[in-house]
Design an enzyme around this catalytic site. Structure first.
Site, PDB file in Angstrom:
ATOM      1  N   GLY A   1       4.128  -8.777  -0.045  1.00 32.63           N
ATOM      2  CA  GLY A   1       3.896  -9.195   1.337  1.00 32.63           C
ATOM      3  C   GLY A   1       2.686  -8.485   1.897  1.00 32.63           C
ATOM      4  O   GLY A   1       2.199  -7.491   1.322  1.00 32.63           O
TER       5      GLY A   1
ATOM      6  N   LYS B   1       1.352 -11.961  -4.918  1.00 31.85           N
ATOM      7  CA  LYS B   1       1.011 -12.174  -3.500  1.00 31.85           C
ATOM      8  C   LYS B   1       0.119 -13.401  -3.428  1.00 31.85           C
ATOM      9  O   LYS B   1      -1.030 -13.361  -3.870  1.00 31.85           O
ATOM     10  CB  LYS B   1       0.231 -10.979  -2.952  1.00 31.85           C
ATOM     11  CG  LYS B   1       1.070  -9.848  -2.429  1.00 31.85           C
ATOM     12  CD  LYS B   1       0.181  -8.788  -1.807  1.00 31.85           C
ATOM     13  CE  LYS B   1       0.982  -7.503  -1.643  1.00 31.85           C
ATOM     14  NZ  LYS B   1       0.093  -6.362  -1.346  1.00 31.85           N
TER      15      LYS B   1
ATOM     16  N   GLU C   1       4.110   0.814  -8.560  1.00 30.82           N
ATOM     17  CA  GLU C   1       3.182  -0.266  -8.253  1.00 30.82           C
ATOM     18  C   GLU C   1       1.752   0.274  -8.095  1.00 30.82           C
ATOM     19  O   GLU C   1       1.524   1.202  -7.319  1.00 30.82           O
ATOM     20  CB  GLU C   1       3.657  -0.942  -6.960  1.00 30.82           C
ATOM     21  CG  GLU C   1       2.847  -2.144  -6.535  1.00 30.82           C
ATOM     22  CD  GLU C   1       3.428  -2.785  -5.259  1.00 30.82           C
ATOM     23  OE1 GLU C   1       4.568  -2.444  -4.863  1.00 30.82           O
ATOM     24  OE2 GLU C   1       2.736  -3.618  -4.651  1.00 30.82           O
TER      25      GLU C   1
ATOM     26  N   ASP D   1       4.940   2.516  -4.396  1.00 31.16           N
ATOM     27  CA  ASP D   1       3.661   1.785  -4.381  1.00 31.16           C
ATOM     28  C   ASP D   1       2.551   2.746  -3.978  1.00 31.16           C
ATOM     29  O   ASP D   1       2.566   3.302  -2.879  1.00 31.16           O
ATOM     30  CB  ASP D   1       3.734   0.626  -3.388  1.00 31.16           C
ATOM     31  CG  ASP D   1       2.477  -0.247  -3.405  1.00 31.16           C
ATOM     32  OD1 ASP D   1       1.569   0.011  -4.219  1.00 31.16           O
ATOM     33  OD2 ASP D   1       2.424  -1.205  -2.599  1.00 31.16           O
TER      34      ASP D   1
ATOM     35  N   LYS E   1      11.209   0.297  -1.092  1.00 33.35           N
ATOM     36  CA  LYS E   1       9.928   0.660  -1.723  1.00 33.35           C
ATOM     37  C   LYS E   1       9.266   1.719  -0.861  1.00 33.35           C
ATOM     38  O   LYS E   1       9.091   1.526   0.340  1.00 33.35           O
ATOM     39  CB  LYS E   1       9.054  -0.588  -1.831  1.00 33.35           C
ATOM     40  CG  LYS E   1       7.561  -0.347  -1.984  1.00 33.35           C
ATOM     41  CD  LYS E   1       6.827  -1.638  -2.349  1.00 33.35           C
ATOM     42  CE  LYS E   1       5.490  -1.761  -1.648  1.00 33.35           C
ATOM     43  NZ  LYS E   1       4.810  -3.041  -1.963  1.00 33.35           N
ATOM     44  N   LEU E   2       8.945   2.855  -1.480  1.00 33.85           N
ATOM     45  CA  LEU E   2       8.270   3.934  -0.759  1.00 33.85           C
ATOM     46  C   LEU E   2       6.780   3.889  -1.059  1.00 33.85           C
ATOM     47  O   LEU E   2       6.375   3.842  -2.228  1.00 33.85           O
ATOM     48  CB  LEU E   2       8.815   5.303  -1.188  1.00 33.85           C
ATOM     49  CG  LEU E   2      10.315   5.550  -1.039  1.00 33.85           C
ATOM     50  CD1 LEU E   2      10.635   6.993  -1.464  1.00 33.85           C
ATOM     51  CD2 LEU E   2      10.777   5.306   0.392  1.00 33.85           C
ATOM     52  N   LYS E   3       5.982   3.916  -0.023  1.00 33.91           N
ATOM     53  CA  LYS E   3       4.544   4.064  -0.214  1.00 33.91           C
ATOM     54  C   LYS E   3       4.293   5.517  -0.602  1.00 33.91           C
ATOM     55  O   LYS E   3       4.880   6.431   0.010  1.00 33.91           O
ATOM     56  CB  LYS E   3       3.824   3.730   1.091  1.00 33.91           C
ATOM     57  CG  LYS E   3       3.865   2.242   1.433  1.00 33.91           C
ATOM     58  CD  LYS E   3       3.034   1.449   0.440  1.00 33.91           C
ATOM     59  CE  LYS E   3       2.765   0.038   0.944  1.00 33.91           C
ATOM     60  NZ  LYS E   3       1.890  -0.709   0.031  1.00 33.91           N
TER      61      LYS E   3
ATOM     62  N   ASP F   1      -0.339  -4.877  -8.584  1.00 29.58           N
ATOM     63  CA  ASP F   1      -0.514  -5.663  -7.359  1.00 29.58           C
ATOM     64  C   ASP F   1      -1.998  -6.011  -7.254  1.00 29.58           C
ATOM     65  O   ASP F   1      -2.433  -7.084  -7.700  1.00 29.58           O
ATOM     66  CB  ASP F   1      -0.006  -4.828  -6.163  1.00 29.58           C
ATOM     67  CG  ASP F   1      -0.290  -5.441  -4.799  1.00 29.58           C
ATOM     68  OD1 ASP F   1      -0.952  -6.481  -4.731  1.00 29.58           O
ATOM     69  OD2 ASP F   1       0.140  -4.866  -3.773  1.00 29.58           O
TER      70      ASP F   1
ATOM     71  N   SER G   1       9.415  -2.398   2.480  1.00 26.21           N
ATOM     72  CA  SER G   1       8.350  -1.458   2.120  1.00 26.21           C
ATOM     73  C   SER G   1       8.256  -0.414   3.228  1.00 26.21           C
ATOM     74  O   SER G   1       8.040  -0.759   4.387  1.00 26.21           O
ATOM     75  CB  SER G   1       7.034  -2.233   1.981  1.00 26.21           C
ATOM     76  OG  SER G   1       5.955  -1.357   1.744  1.00 26.21           O
TER      77      SER G   1
HETATM   78  O1  OSB Z   1       0.448  -3.007  -1.291  1.00 24.86           O
HETATM   79  O2  OSB Z   1       2.160  -4.195  -1.076  1.00 24.86           O
HETATM   80  C1  OSB Z   1       1.177  -3.663  -0.568  1.00 24.86           C
HETATM   81  C2  OSB Z   1       1.186  -4.267   3.190  1.00 24.86           C
HETATM   82  C3  OSB Z   1      -0.155  -4.474   3.413  1.00 24.86           C
HETATM   83  C4  OSB Z   1      -1.039  -4.396   2.371  1.00 24.86           C
HETATM   84  C5  OSB Z   1      -0.583  -4.076   1.096  1.00 24.86           C
HETATM   85  C6  OSB Z   1       0.765  -3.882   0.856  1.00 24.86           C
HETATM   86  C7  OSB Z   1       1.651  -3.939   1.943  1.00 24.86           C
HETATM   87  C8  OSB Z   1       3.082  -3.655   1.819  1.00 24.86           C
HETATM   88  C9  OSB Z   1       4.004  -4.260   2.853  1.00 24.86           C
HETATM   89  O3  OSB Z   1       3.557  -2.913   1.003  1.00 24.86           O
HETATM   90  C10 OSB Z   1       4.650  -5.473   2.357  1.00 24.86           C
HETATM   91  C11 OSB Z   1       5.345  -6.238   3.456  1.00 24.86           C
HETATM   92  O4  OSB Z   1       6.451  -5.868   3.821  1.00 24.86           O
HETATM   93  O5  OSB Z   1       4.775  -7.237   3.955  1.00 24.86           O
HETATM   94 MG    MG Z   2       1.271  -3.093  -3.239  1.00 27.01          MG
END
Ligand code: OSB
Ligand code: MG
Length: 369
Positions: A291, A263, A214, A189, A161-163, A239, A135
């Site tokens: 995660g 999760k 996401e 995401d 995965k790009l935020k 999510d 991510s």
């Molecule tokens: O939305 O998936 C999410 C991390 C913290 C809170 C929310 C998210 C995330 C990540 C990182 O996207 C996931 C990871 O590599 O642990």
């Molecule tokens: Mg997410």
């Protein structure tokens, strides 16, 4: 199995780089670890609640509070015969799933270690290694993003995965596709950063062949996601909205998602996570393991879960080095883009005592017997 006490420990873990999402920036993690001590073994659970209530309503200080004020006293009053009794005993307390998950996982780990069984086998794992995705946070520039993505691809990560957030979506996606090609498994995401008014913007991602979008909309906007799903080609993955197996069943029935991010912390633990896996499998909906920037403790259990049959997409189960210079456990490392599923008893890993001591900021012992 007789529970003799619960230890609540806080550790501060500096991240290798700041992690920016649509809801904020993390520089380090303030993590609550739960250790369950029984007459036969001890077990570990990592609470995924973050420092502030920005990803969900939960936050680490509240998790510690509800554990010491309500959840642990409830177990003291009605000692669980095994980990499956923890959820029902805590059920009358609303919400606080991340706190409940950490407590249940610690008890489950202790029980499995005492019984010399691995979490992976207990949950129904069918693989001994799982593909790793990564991510990638929001950056100050596209150049910076491309250089980070290149580094991850070079390391062997099998999915990126790009935020995203409004103003950081089509441009970074286009740049990654142009630079690294159409074969890279790519998804985005939004962490609830959009509204239904952004349909045209989200549909503009369609030409890039993303695996999924996401959680574009609010956690509670299940019908909004269903409406969006009818207007974009990219599959919608939820999510934040999926807080239980029941929520997953409802979202699927309403057409709000074609894919689910599981999760364990968000849904109250690994037993509920397995039920979500099963519900999704029954509906032909693929899942992947999310995660929350876990240490090796939480990561070990996530990797066990990700080895179940309907986890058919790579998860946010990255190697320790993506998050921490020094992990609490033996580090998870990438092997040909995969992480090995721990096969030891329980979660299969334990904190390294010296590292744990060094990272600890507070410690509390709550006797049960
Ligand atoms: O939305 O998936 C999410 C991390 C913290 C809170 C929310 C998210 C995330 C990540 C990182 O996207 C996931 C990871 O590599 O642990
Ligand atoms: Mg997410």
């Amino acid at each position: 199995m007789k529970l003799t006490g619960i230890e609540l420990r806080r550790v501060r873990m500096p991240l290798v780089a700041p992690f920016r999402t649509s809801f904020g920036v993390e520089h380090d993690r303030d993590i609550l670890l739960v250790r369950a001590v029984t007459d036969e073994a001890e077990g570990w659970g990592e609470c995924v609640a973050m420092a502030d209530p920005l990803y969900s309503s939960e936050y680490v200080e509240a998790a510690a509070d509800v554990l010491r004020r309500y959840l642990i006293p409830a177990l003291a009053a009605r000692p669980p015969a095994d980990a499956t009794a923890v959820g029902p005993t805590l059920h009358r307390f609303k919400g606080h799933r991340m706190a409940k998950a950490a407590l249940e996982t610690a008890v489950l780990d202790a029980e499995l270690r005492a019984g010399r069984r691995s979490l992976a086998r207990e949950l129904g794992a069918v693989r001994d290694r799982v593909p790793a995705g990564v991510s990638v946070g929001i950056m100050d520039s596209v150049d910076e993003l491309l250089s980070d993505v290149e580094g991850y691809l070079d390391e062997g990560y099998l999915r990126i995965k790009l935020k995203i957030q409004p103003g950081w979506d089509v441009e970074p996606v286009r740049a990654v596709r142009e630079r690294f090609g159409d074969d890279v498994l790519l998804q985005v995401d939004a962490n609830t950063a959009y509204t239904l008014g952004d349909v045209a913007l989200l549909a503009a991602l369609d030409p890039f062949g993303l695996l999924l979008i996401e959680q574009p909309l609010d956690e509670e906007d299940v019908l909004g996601h269903a409406a969006l799903a009818r207007q974009v080609r990219t599959p919608i993955c939820l999510d934040e909205s999926i807080v239980s197996a029941r929520a997953a069943a409802d979202a699927i029935r309403l057409g709000a998602c074609q894919i689910v991010n599981v999760k364990p912390g968000r849904v109250g633990g690994y037993l509920e996570a397995k039920r979500i896996h099963d519900v999704c499998a029954a509906h032909g909906v693929p899942v992947w393991c999310g995660g929350m920037l876990e240490t090796g403790i939480g990561r070990a259990a996530n990797v066990a879960l990700a080895a179940l049959p309907n986890f058919t997409l790579p998860g946010d189960t990255s190697a320790s080095g993506r998050y921490y210079r020094t992990d609490l456990t033996e580090p998870f490392v990438l092997d040909d883009g995969h992480l090995a599923v721990p096969d030891g008893f329980g979660i299969g890993v334990a904190p390294v005592p010296e590292i744990l001591a060094e990272m600890t900021t507070s410690l509390e012992w709550l006797p049960l017997a």
